[in-house]
Design a protein around this motif. Structure first.
Motif, PDB file in Angstrom:
ATOM      1  N   ARG A   6       0.847  -1.235   0.043  1.00  0.00           N
ATOM      2  CA  ARG A   6      -0.179   0.005   0.146  1.00  0.00           C
ATOM      3  C   ARG A   6       0.720   1.403  -0.003  1.00  0.00           C
ATOM      4  O   ARG A   6       0.400   2.173  -0.728  1.00  0.00           O
TER       5      ARG A   6
ATOM      6  N   ILE B 277       2.053   1.759  -3.525  1.00  0.00           N
ATOM      7  CA  ILE B 277       0.736   2.226  -4.186  1.00  0.00           C
ATOM      8  C   ILE B 277       0.586   3.618  -4.019  1.00  0.00           C
ATOM      9  O   ILE B 277       0.478   4.682  -4.856  1.00  0.00           O
TER      10      ILE B 277
ATOM     11  N   THR C 179       2.695   1.438  -9.758  1.00  0.00           N
ATOM     12  CA  THR C 179       1.689   0.672 -10.322  1.00  0.00           C
ATOM     13  C   THR C 179       1.217  -0.451  -9.296  1.00  0.00           C
ATOM     14  O   THR C 179       2.307  -0.840  -8.458  1.00  0.00           O
ATOM     15  N   ARG C 180       0.019  -1.146  -9.287  1.00  0.00           N
ATOM     16  CA  ARG C 180      -0.392  -2.207  -8.130  1.00  0.00           C
ATOM     17  C   ARG C 180       0.771  -3.393  -8.642  1.00  0.00           C
ATOM     18  O   ARG C 180       1.053  -4.014  -7.726  1.00  0.00           O
TER      19      ARG C 180
ATOM     20  N   ALA D 137       0.055  -9.287  -8.844  1.00  0.00           N
ATOM     21  CA  ALA D 137      -1.017  -8.159  -8.161  1.00  0.00           C
ATOM     22  C   ALA D 137      -2.352  -8.719  -7.899  1.00  0.00           C
ATOM     23  O   ALA D 137      -2.932  -8.666  -7.051  1.00  0.00           O
TER      24      ALA D 137
ATOM     25  N   TRP E 170      -4.298  -8.349  -4.506  1.00  0.00           N
ATOM     26  CA  TRP E 170      -5.896  -7.915  -4.338  1.00  0.00           C
ATOM     27  C   TRP E 170      -6.616  -8.753  -3.573  1.00  0.00           C
ATOM     28  O   TRP E 170      -7.487  -8.389  -2.935  1.00  0.00           O
TER      29      TRP E 170
ATOM     30  N   GLU F  72      -5.785  -7.906  -0.125  1.00  0.00           N
ATOM     31  CA  GLU F  72      -6.512  -6.687   0.145  1.00  0.00           C
ATOM     32  C   GLU F  72      -7.987  -7.053   0.335  1.00  0.00           C
ATOM     33  O   GLU F  72      -8.512  -6.306   1.352  1.00  0.00           O
TER      34      GLU F  72
END
Length: 108
Positions: free
Chosen positions: A74, A77, A82-83, A95, A99, A102
């Motif tokens: 985080r 980011i 970029t992610r 990624a 995700w 997250e």
């Protein structure tokens, strides 16, 4: 001397939780530590480390490592990466794994 300084000067600070968090905070260029290895570094059993981690942080060492890795991603980011680049820098395979963590951590 302020009231806060006076009170904190009387309290002995426990550095063990900070040391545990530092050991579990893994970036992409470091190898992940097994919980048994981390426990051995603290001279605790894995069960004892899980119990202490729950007392210190509210959850076990594996979940703590997950939270710390997500926080590192985080931060990348938020810094404009970029992610995908953030996921790689934080030690995720891709990624999609970032995700997934997250979503589970934020309850999405």
């Amino acid at each position: 001397m302020s009231i806060a300084e006076a009170l904190t000067s009387r309290v002995e600070f426990n550095h063990r939780p900070v040391e545990l968090a530092m050991l579990l905070d893994v970036s992409a260029d470091q190898q992940r530590s097994d919980i048994a290895e981390v426990a051995a570094q603290f001279a605790y059993s894995p069960r004892q480390l899980r119990r202490l981690s729950a007392d210190w942080f509210g959850y076990g060492p594996k979940h703590l490592a997950k939270v710390l890795r997500w926080q590192a991603a985080r931060a990348h980011i938020d810094a404009g990466r970029t992610r995908t680049a953030a996921a790689a820098a934080a030690g995720y395979a891709d990624a999609a794994h970032l995700w997934r963590d997250e979503k589970s951590l934020l309850g999405l």
